[in-house]
Design a protein around this motif. Structure first.
Motif, PDB file in Angstrom:
ATOM      1  N   LEU A   1       4.750   8.424 -10.795  1.00 46.27           N
ATOM      2  CA  LEU A   1       4.568   9.353  -9.621  1.00 46.27           C
ATOM      3  C   LEU A   1       3.057   9.090  -9.117  1.00 46.27           C
ATOM      4  O   LEU A   1       2.868   9.193  -7.643  1.00 46.27           O
ATOM      5  N   LEU A   2       2.450   8.837  -9.984  1.00 55.73           N
ATOM      6  CA  LEU A   2       0.918   8.319  -9.282  1.00 55.73           C
ATOM      7  C   LEU A   2       0.858   7.279  -8.471  1.00 55.73           C
ATOM      8  O   LEU A   2      -0.247   6.872  -7.574  1.00 55.73           O
ATOM      9  N   ILE A   3       1.680   6.464  -8.543  1.00 57.88           N
ATOM     10  CA  ILE A   3       1.875   5.238  -7.708  1.00 57.88           C
ATOM     11  C   ILE A   3       1.586   5.473  -6.254  1.00 57.88           C
ATOM     12  O   ILE A   3       1.117   5.107  -5.466  1.00 57.88           O
ATOM     13  N   ASP A   4       2.372   6.668  -5.866  1.00 51.09           N
ATOM     14  CA  ASP A   4       2.403   7.126  -4.325  1.00 51.09           C
ATOM     15  C   ASP A   4       3.050   8.681  -4.551  1.00 51.09           C
ATOM     16  O   ASP A   4       4.300   8.805  -4.414  1.00 51.09           O
ATOM     17  N   VAL A   5       2.134   9.459  -4.660  1.00 50.03           N
ATOM     18  CA  VAL A   5       2.440  10.944  -4.747  1.00 50.03           C
ATOM     19  C   VAL A   5       3.065  11.471  -3.397  1.00 50.03           C
ATOM     20  O   VAL A   5       4.123  12.175  -3.132  1.00 50.03           O
ATOM     21  N   THR A   6       2.518  10.730  -2.339  1.00 40.88           N
ATOM     22  CA  THR A   6       3.044  11.134  -0.916  1.00 40.88           C
ATOM     23  C   THR A   6       4.398  10.786  -0.783  1.00 40.88           C
ATOM     24  O   THR A   6       5.102  11.480  -0.104  1.00 40.88           O
ATOM     25  N   ALA A   7       4.754   9.450  -1.229  1.00 37.53           N
ATOM     26  CA  ALA A   7       6.126   9.141  -1.006  1.00 37.53           C
ATOM     27  C   ALA A   7       7.076   9.985  -2.002  1.00 37.53           C
ATOM     28  O   ALA A   7       8.102  10.229  -1.213  1.00 37.53           O
ATOM     29  N   ALA A   8       6.716  10.291  -3.057  1.00 40.35           N
ATOM     30  CA  ALA A   8       7.824  11.339  -3.604  1.00 40.35           C
ATOM     31  C   ALA A   8       7.712  12.627  -2.926  1.00 40.35           C
ATOM     32  O   ALA A   8       8.820  13.243  -3.122  1.00 40.35           O
TER      33      ALA A   8
ATOM     34  N   ASP B   1       0.772  -1.112   0.191  1.00 43.99           N
ATOM     35  CA  ASP B   1      -0.049  -0.156  -0.005  1.00 43.99           C
ATOM     36  C   ASP B   1       1.042   1.504   0.043  1.00 43.99           C
ATOM     37  O   ASP B   1       1.976   1.169   0.348  1.00 43.99           O
ATOM     38  N   SER B   2       0.379   2.358  -0.507  1.00 45.68           N
ATOM     39  CA  SER B   2       0.814   3.698  -0.512  1.00 45.68           C
ATOM     40  C   SER B   2       0.955   4.064   0.841  1.00 45.68           C
ATOM     41  O   SER B   2       0.321   3.552   1.810  1.00 45.68           O
ATOM     42  N   LEU B   3       1.849   5.130   1.144  1.00 47.15           N
ATOM     43  CA  LEU B   3       1.915   6.053   2.448  1.00 47.15           C
ATOM     44  C   LEU B   3       0.274   6.760   2.677  1.00 47.15           C
ATOM     45  O   LEU B   3      -0.093   7.267   1.560  1.00 47.15           O
ATOM     46  N   ALA B   4       0.195   6.779   3.718  1.00 47.25           N
ATOM     47  CA  ALA B   4      -1.215   7.283   4.217  1.00 47.25           C
ATOM     48  C   ALA B   4      -0.896   8.858   4.463  1.00 47.25           C
ATOM     49  O   ALA B   4      -1.830   9.495   4.308  1.00 47.25           O
ATOM     50  N   ASP B   5       0.111   9.186   4.898  1.00 50.13           N
ATOM     51  CA  ASP B   5       0.690  10.590   5.081  1.00 50.13           C
ATOM     52  C   ASP B   5       2.282  10.844   5.237  1.00 50.13           C
ATOM     53  O   ASP B   5       2.894   9.769   5.016  1.00 50.13           O
ATOM     54  N   ARG B   6       2.718  12.038   5.234  1.00 50.53           N
ATOM     55  CA  ARG B   6       4.147  12.228   4.989  1.00 50.53           C
ATOM     56  C   ARG B   6       5.011  11.699   6.379  1.00 50.53           C
ATOM     57  O   ARG B   6       5.987  12.296   6.318  1.00 50.53           O
TER      58      ARG B   6
ATOM     59  N   SER C   1      25.442  10.501 -21.811  1.00 49.18           N
ATOM     60  CA  SER C   1      24.093  11.282 -21.743  1.00 49.18           C
ATOM     61  C   SER C   1      24.316  12.572 -21.180  1.00 49.18           C
ATOM     62  O   SER C   1      25.298  13.141 -20.967  1.00 49.18           O
ATOM     63  N   ARG C   2      23.174  13.384 -21.231  1.00 53.51           N
ATOM     64  CA  ARG C   2      22.981  14.955 -20.981  1.00 53.51           C
ATOM     65  C   ARG C   2      22.109  15.060 -19.989  1.00 53.51           C
ATOM     66  O   ARG C   2      21.044  14.531 -19.762  1.00 53.51           O
ATOM     67  N   HIS C   3      22.537  16.045 -18.881  1.00 57.23           N
ATOM     68  CA  HIS C   3      21.773  16.348 -17.899  1.00 57.23           C
ATOM     69  C   HIS C   3      21.777  17.852 -17.507  1.00 57.23           C
ATOM     70  O   HIS C   3      22.993  18.559 -18.287  1.00 57.23           O
ATOM     71  N   VAL C   4      21.073  18.439 -16.923  1.00 56.24           N
ATOM     72  CA  VAL C   4      20.882  19.902 -16.427  1.00 56.24           C
ATOM     73  C   VAL C   4      20.998  19.868 -14.917  1.00 56.24           C
ATOM     74  O   VAL C   4      20.262  18.902 -14.197  1.00 56.24           O
ATOM     75  N   GLY C   5      21.447  20.747 -13.999  1.00 54.47           N
ATOM     76  CA  GLY C   5      21.529  20.763 -12.740  1.00 54.47           C
ATOM     77  C   GLY C   5      20.283  21.986 -12.316  1.00 54.47           C
ATOM     78  O   GLY C   5      20.146  22.864 -13.137  1.00 54.47           O
ATOM     79  N   ARG C   6      19.574  21.542 -11.445  1.00 50.11           N
ATOM     80  CA  ARG C   6      18.508  22.367 -11.029  1.00 50.11           C
ATOM     81  C   ARG C   6      18.218  22.409  -9.486  1.00 50.11           C
ATOM     82  O   ARG C   6      18.374  21.018  -9.017  1.00 50.11           O
ATOM     83  N   PRO C   7      17.620  23.336  -8.899  1.00 43.29           N
ATOM     84  CA  PRO C   7      17.356  23.258  -7.604  1.00 43.29           C
ATOM     85  C   PRO C   7      16.310  22.107  -7.288  1.00 43.29           C
ATOM     86  O   PRO C   7      15.406  22.195  -8.252  1.00 43.29           O
ATOM     87  N   THR C   8      16.282  21.383  -6.371  1.00 43.68           N
ATOM     88  CA  THR C   8      15.068  20.489  -6.308  1.00 43.68           C
ATOM     89  C   THR C   8      13.815  20.801  -5.975  1.00 43.68           C
ATOM     90  O   THR C   8      13.686  21.632  -4.782  1.00 43.68           O
ATOM     91  N   PRO C   9      13.208  20.554  -6.954  1.00 40.52           N
ATOM     92  CA  PRO C   9      11.530  21.114  -6.333  1.00 40.52           C
ATOM     93  C   PRO C   9      11.035  20.331  -5.490  1.00 40.52           C
ATOM     94  O   PRO C   9      11.387  19.219  -5.168  1.00 40.52           O
ATOM     95  N   SER C  10       9.848  21.106  -4.767  1.00 41.06           N
ATOM     96  CA  SER C  10       8.951  20.203  -4.042  1.00 41.06           C
ATOM     97  C   SER C  10       7.671  19.572  -5.281  1.00 41.06           C
ATOM     98  O   SER C  10       7.728  20.213  -6.513  1.00 41.06           O
ATOM     99  N   ILE C  11       7.119  18.754  -4.773  1.00 42.59           N
ATOM    100  CA  ILE C  11       6.038  18.033  -5.494  1.00 42.59           C
ATOM    101  C   ILE C  11       4.711  18.298  -4.897  1.00 42.59           C
ATOM    102  O   ILE C  11       4.625  18.036  -3.846  1.00 42.59           O
ATOM    103  N   GLY C  12       3.821  18.907  -5.639  1.00 47.66           N
ATOM    104  CA  GLY C  12       2.474  19.204  -4.843  1.00 47.66           C
ATOM    105  C   GLY C  12       1.448  17.979  -5.004  1.00 47.66           C
ATOM    106  O   GLY C  12       1.907  16.835  -5.700  1.00 47.66           O
ATOM    107  N   ASP C  13       0.297  18.236  -4.415  1.00 51.84           N
ATOM    108  CA  ASP C  13      -0.580  17.178  -4.326  1.00 51.84           C
ATOM    109  C   ASP C  13      -1.196  16.882  -5.820  1.00 51.84           C
ATOM    110  O   ASP C  13      -1.463  15.706  -6.003  1.00 51.84           O
ATOM    111  N   ASP C  14      -1.010  17.612  -6.791  1.00 52.01           N
ATOM    112  CA  ASP C  14      -1.374  17.655  -7.999  1.00 52.01           C
ATOM    113  C   ASP C  14      -0.338  16.700  -8.977  1.00 52.01           C
ATOM    114  O   ASP C  14      -0.626  16.435  -9.987  1.00 52.01           O
TER     115      ASP C  14
END
Length: 327
Positions: free
Chosen positions: A158-165, A77-82, A254-267
């Motif tokens: 991401l949809l598998i467990d948004v809360t975990a992400a 099961d997914s996380l119930a909360d953070r 391979s190629r990548h860019v560096g970025r500040p790690t964003p937060s993930i919203g409930d959506d």
């Protein structure tokens, strides 16, 4: 490394698992069999992590591996909360490996949801400083790519467990290398490739081919027709770990860019966090190196396996021993 994938789902994870197991440049300390979202079309559940364990055990048997003690079932099961973990054998194994006295770099490679990693962190926050997380998942980043036509509102993994992400991105301090949807969708192989480069590689290759062929046939019957390709979207997990450059080791093809790690919203969307810890976002992966290496290792293993099953001098003439493959 620790491998984490939803092995009862899309069979691209089987290709990634086999490719990693055939790559002697990585030491696989644990294979985490994780869950899918409820009602997933590949496995509607309810105990998809338990089902994933059976799949991994079957793959090990097909490779002749008896080291099944490295296989750990995750939460169903997914996380119930953070703040509340889903405890499981997988979470315990993650903590044990992360805190083990070993100076080698630890990579956590995930091709599905992040429930078990998030749970391990909630149980033992010290693990965040002890590993690099490579994740196949998440939507496109603004300014780098656009969503595909008809995209899911929340990206599949991401949809598998948004809360975990949210725990992994927002709350913890993990170093993250992300392969978002626009990049894992680059990992296209043609049906002809699969027929001629995979299905011809002995019993193991035929098994891998048949797993994908069933999905192709089902989708063709339900939709507008066959696409002629398949996305082996979990394979960058191998490319970014087992196939790095020999000098100044890195994922240089391979190629990548560096970025500040964003937060993930409930959506499921990204929220900018100025000054956040840096992360890698991959923008292009070397599919030539990745898939050619897989095809050749698969055929090499098939030839070794056939020789091992043949009595007499042919077995003694092979240059690869069973112990080497079992690494």
């Amino acid at each position: 490394m620790i491998i984490d994938n939803d092995f009862s789902g899309d069979p691209d994870d089987l290709y990634q698992l086999v490719h990693h197991l055939l790559s002697p440049t990585v030491a696989i300390r644990a294979v985490i069999a994780s869950h899918l979202r409820e009602g997933d079309p590949f496995d509607a559940g309810p105990r998809t992590a338990d089902n994933a364990v059976l799949v991994v055990e079957d793959v090990f048997a097909r490779l002749g591996l008896d080291s099944t003690e490295v296989i750990f079932g995750g939460a169903n099961d997914s996380l119930a909360d953070r703040t509340t973990p889903q405890d499981s054998p997988a979470a315990t194994a993650i903590i044990d490996e992360a805190l083990r006295d070993d100076e080698s770099p630890l990579f956590y490679v995930a091709g599905g949801g992040l429930t078990d990693l998030a749970s391990a962190y909630l149980l033992e926050p010290r693990i965040a400083d002890r590993m690099t997380v490579i994740w196949i998942g998440g939507p496109e980043h603004r300014g780098l790519a656009s969503p595909p036509p008809g995209a899911m509102p929340i990206e599949y993994n991401l949809l598998i467990d948004v809360t975990a992400a949210q725990v992994v991105f927002n709350d913890a301090a993990f170093t993250i290398w992300q392969v978002p949807r626009d990049v894992y969708r680059q990992c296209l192989v043609s049906n002809a490739e699969l027929r001629l480069r995979v299905a011809t590689a002995g019993e193991l290759g035929r098994y891998l081919y048949d797993e994908v062929a069933q999905v192709i046939e089902r989708e063709a019957a339900a939709g507008p027709g066959a696409a002629g390709t398949y996305i082996l979207g979990d394979s960058p997990l191998v490319l970014l770990t087992a196939l790095v450059s020999p000098f100044e080791p890195d994922t240089s093809s391979s190629r990548h860019v560096g970025r500040p790690t964003p937060s993930i919203g409930d959506d499921g969307g990204y929220l900018d966090v100025p000054g956040a810890r840096p992360m890698r976002v991959y923008t292009w992966v070397d599919t030539r190196l990745m898939f050619e290496d897989f095809y050749l290792k698969l055929h090499e293993f098939s030839s070794w396996q056939a020789a091992a099953d043949t009595p007499g001098p042919s077995l003694r003439s092979t240059h690869t021993t069973s112990d080497e493959w079992k690494r």
